[in-house]
Design a protein around this motif. Sequence first.
Motif, mmCIF file in Angstrom:
data_model
loop_
_atom_site.group_PDB
_atom_site.id
_atom_site.type_symbol
_atom_site.label_atom_id
_atom_site.label_comp_id
_atom_site.label_asym_id
_atom_site.label_seq_id
_atom_site.Cartn_x
_atom_site.Cartn_y
_atom_site.Cartn_z
ATOM 1 N N ALA A 119 0.818 -1.215 0.000
ATOM 2 C CA ALA A 119 0.000 0.000 0.000
ATOM 3 C C ALA A 119 0.851 1.264 0.000
ATOM 4 N N ASP A 120 2.077 1.180 0.540
ATOM 5 C CA ASP A 120 2.960 2.351 0.599
ATOM 6 C C ASP A 120 3.771 2.558 -0.678
ATOM 7 N N GLU A 121 3.720 1.621 -1.607
ATOM 8 C CA GLU A 121 4.499 1.726 -2.837
ATOM 9 C C GLU A 121 3.891 2.797 -3.760
ATOM 10 N N PHE A 124 1.888 1.998 -7.012
ATOM 11 C CA PHE A 124 0.583 1.367 -6.930
ATOM 12 C C PHE A 124 -0.502 2.356 -6.501
ATOM 13 N N ARG A 125 -0.214 3.659 -6.527
ATOM 14 C CA ARG A 125 -1.188 4.655 -6.087
ATOM 15 C C ARG A 125 -1.829 5.356 -7.275
ATOM 16 N N GLN A 130 -3.801 7.414 -3.354
ATOM 17 C CA GLN A 130 -4.328 6.266 -2.625
ATOM 18 C C GLN A 130 -3.975 4.974 -3.360
ATOM 19 N N PHE A 131 -3.906 3.880 -2.594
ATOM 20 C CA PHE A 131 -3.583 2.588 -3.202
ATOM 21 C C PHE A 131 -4.672 2.181 -4.187
ATOM 22 N N ASP A 132 -4.236 1.792 -5.383
ATOM 23 C CA ASP A 132 -5.160 1.414 -6.447
ATOM 24 C C ASP A 132 -4.909 -0.053 -6.806
ATOM 25 N N PHE A 136 -1.941 -1.837 -9.147
ATOM 26 C CA PHE A 136 -1.103 -2.909 -8.599
ATOM 27 C C PHE A 136 -1.074 -4.107 -9.550
ATOM 28 N N GLU A 367 -12.389 3.399 -5.372
ATOM 29 C CA GLU A 367 -11.889 2.099 -5.831
ATOM 30 C C GLU A 367 -12.995 1.260 -6.446
#
Length: 463
Positions: A119-121, A124-125, A130-132, A136, A367
């Motif tokens: 989630a912190d990568e 992948f945002r 925000q995490f998507d 990913f 999302e």
Amino acid sequence: MLQFIRNFAGSWVVKILFVLLILSFGIWGIGDVFRSTTPTTVAEVGKVEIGQQALDQEFRRQMERLRPMLGGNLTAEQAKRFGLLEQSLQSLIQRTLFDLAATDMGIAVGPEVVRMRIADEPAFRNQQGQFDPNAFRSALRNNQLTEDGYVAMIQRETARQLVAGAVSAGLTPPQPLVQDLYRYRGEKRVAEVVTLPNAAIGDVGAPDDATIKQAYDDHQVRFTAPEYRALTVARLSPDALAKDIKIDDAELRKAYEERANEFGAPEKRSIQMVVIDDEAKARQIAETAKTKGLAEAAKDAGVEPVTLDNIARTDLPEIGDAAFALEAGKTSDAIKSALGWHVIAVTGITPASTKSFEDVRDQLAAEMKKEQALDSVFSIANRVEDQLASGASLDEVAQAQGLVLSKVAAIDSTGKAPDGKDAAPDLPGLKALLPNAFQLKTGATSNLTEGRAAISPPSVSTA
């Protein structure tokens, strides 16, 4: 002689001799082929064997990393001369050493840690930071990785980082190295610059026609205008479709309950730990640590404690419950595990946290809209391909399927307009499609193409 051989070739004696001859060749000749094996192990680290295939994969990965830095021209032979093969082997050996050390220390990376790292990568945002999940999955596909394979890779890398942090904690670099680095970074130089004004050149004379013609022939590329094309681009974007999708509260709350573990961070702790085989010695250290602290007790016993920072309960198999039952600043009794006897001291606690439904409502809605939009994109894309195959024009397809049309008046193969500026600043993904567009004939339409910003497909109208 030949007649003699023919007369006796059919006898049983000759047949038996031939059978023996064939068997001798089979035993002493062909058997060597099946008995011989080619070694495939290039290095052994403990009981772990590093195979030729793993080294080849690492070598090629390092080549791909360096190739862009060298202008795209790097052959395998050149890479070997640069020492890249030896460097790849050393990298594999170092990783294996860290993996073995992590296993010896009982370090295991749980799913919560993996989920937080993913989630912190930043890759992948989404645009909102925000995490998507879709980004990913797309990134994994582009790098030819499976989700299970990527999770396993994150677990290994995290365990290695924990080991490396424990090893490097408290190390002091040599003073000569510090001084050399300081001199290098703080070095200043004085330079002298000589400037020649144009007036100092004097009269260079006027070139004749032959000189001008020769200069033109030598630098024709400077006087050649590139090819420009006018394009019509139809775009199908999940973000555009997502704006019109509505998600009710019941669906959002259901998704929140199903994914509740994604919106919370487990309790984390920093610990010091001693691992030894002697039970009596472990009990002695635990008893001494209650008054002097674990670091001093371990030092008195001639043992070096290991420091693990910010770890979750699942990162400590077998001893996690005992470590998380301690109060901050307290030391445990001797604890038995498959690795030996442990004495643990808690040096810091980060409490668990959970985001409420209201905190993640907008994230969940975005999302879920994106997921539904992606489903719509695939179905619309199929209909677009069918219509294009039936001979419909790009304008007709765009109007029927709700695609966004954009016109580019003039663009070259690098994405520039005649004035040298970006010809399509509103279409950032178009540049990747230009090689295909410049292969089309005037008036032709390309196939549907997936790319950045979901651009599809360009149609060349003029050349």
